[in-house]
Design a protein around this motif. Sequence first.
Motif, mmCIF file in Angstrom:
data_model
loop_
_atom_site.group_PDB
_atom_site.id
_atom_site.type_symbol
_atom_site.label_atom_id
_atom_site.label_comp_id
_atom_site.label_asym_id
_atom_site.label_seq_id
_atom_site.Cartn_x
_atom_site.Cartn_y
_atom_site.Cartn_z
ATOM 1 N N ASN A 68 5.326 11.740 23.657
ATOM 2 C CA ASN A 68 4.026 11.421 23.061
ATOM 3 C C ASN A 68 4.123 10.228 22.115
ATOM 4 O O ASN A 68 3.265 9.345 22.117
ATOM 5 N N LEU A 69 5.167 10.210 21.301
ATOM 6 C CA LEU A 69 5.348 9.096 20.373
ATOM 7 C C LEU A 69 5.663 7.798 21.101
ATOM 8 O O LEU A 69 5.420 6.704 20.572
ATOM 9 N N GLY A 70 6.197 7.896 22.317
ATOM 10 C CA GLY A 70 6.586 6.715 23.070
ATOM 11 C C GLY A 70 5.509 6.178 24.001
ATOM 12 O O GLY A 70 5.757 5.207 24.724
ATOM 13 N N ILE A 71 4.340 6.779 23.998
ATOM 14 C CA ILE A 71 3.234 6.296 24.824
ATOM 15 C C ILE A 71 2.403 5.321 24.000
ATOM 16 O O ILE A 71 1.827 5.684 22.976
ATOM 17 N N GLU A 106 0.163 12.412 14.279
ATOM 18 C CA GLU A 106 1.163 11.735 15.105
ATOM 19 C C GLU A 106 0.691 11.603 16.548
ATOM 20 O O GLU A 106 1.250 10.821 17.322
ATOM 21 N N MET A 107 -0.369 12.339 16.927
ATOM 22 C CA MET A 107 -0.910 12.206 18.283
ATOM 23 C C MET A 107 -1.431 10.792 18.522
ATOM 24 O O MET A 107 -1.424 10.304 19.642
ATOM 25 N N GLY A 108 -1.868 10.127 17.470
ATOM 26 C CA GLY A 108 -2.367 8.765 17.599
ATOM 27 C C GLY A 108 -1.355 7.715 17.201
ATOM 28 O O GLY A 108 -1.716 6.551 16.978
ATOM 29 N N THR A 109 -0.078 8.105 17.110
ATOM 30 C CA THR A 109 0.976 7.199 16.627
ATOM 31 C C THR A 109 1.876 6.746 17.772
ATOM 32 O O THR A 109 2.298 7.554 18.595
ATOM 33 N N TYR A 110 2.163 5.449 17.797
ATOM 34 C CA TYR A 110 3.191 4.905 18.695
ATOM 35 C C TYR A 110 4.385 4.506 17.835
ATOM 36 O O TYR A 110 4.302 3.604 17.014
#
Length: 306
Positions: A68-71, A106-110
């Motif tokens: 998720n963090l890498g998308i 963190e759902m909106g975090t890259y």
Amino acid sequence: EHDVLYGTPLDFANLVVPGGKLAPHLAKRGIKLYRSLAADVTMTVYNMDDPVIGGYTPQRIALRRAINLGIDIDREIRLIRRGQAIPAQSPLMPQTYGYDPEYRSEMGTYDLARARALLDMYGYVDRDGDGFREQPDGSPLRLVLSTQPDQISRQFDELFKKNMELLGLRLDFSIAKWPEQLRQARAGKFMMWGVGLSAASPDGQGVLARGYSPEIGGQNLARFKLPEFDRIYERLKVVPDGPERLELFRRASKILIAYAPYKFHVHRIINDLVHPWVSGFRRPPFWLEWWQYVDIDTVEQGRAAN
């Protein structure tokens, strides 16, 4: 050539709404732009019963959260969606009760560095030097994304694959038409799949059925099962709108963010175009029918044609 263009195709967004405003050549013709943030959310679904990506152990949770963090959602919005979306911070959808436009998670975090660190910390490392990580026990790590054989899906797939390669994760595709992918997902015969969901009412609880265990095989495509989440969902049914219910929405969202059975991508921006001789048009946010409320001024239409 249409009285109403219900949703501008993404390929033409830069020509129609550059910078989020109606293009001057269209405005000169009297065309009206109805631009709205849709009551929807797009997501990647992870099968919680899958032996590689599913499960509730710290290692499996770390794998999903690292993905998720890498998308790179900003890149998705900029390149594929032509700027016609905003990042989703939670499952809750705009225009529904419980949605907070100021909420951040963190759902909106890259964060590529953090994603790689999570994988390293939990044993997902490249042991054989081929550039791809293995599972903590040393067995091969191969992600499989279900997808469709259309052009827009291929664009999303290419970006997803690039995101995974930057994490050192090998990604393959299982290609089939959408109805077949839905059938397989409801049967739990998949690893990952990308879908969208639109709200059917102004209440935000509907999207949380994606984590409610009695909905496994239906709305809960991730097959997520957690007693604490189920209790919150059932409490939401009986608590009236107010501070207590809003807190339940926040708790439910935090659970889905923490356990990561989904990656919530974006809320889409819709651009409808209407000629000046059309009256009564509005895009309804929670249902599809609208044509019975519009009318055509044939005199104005004929004048424009001449």
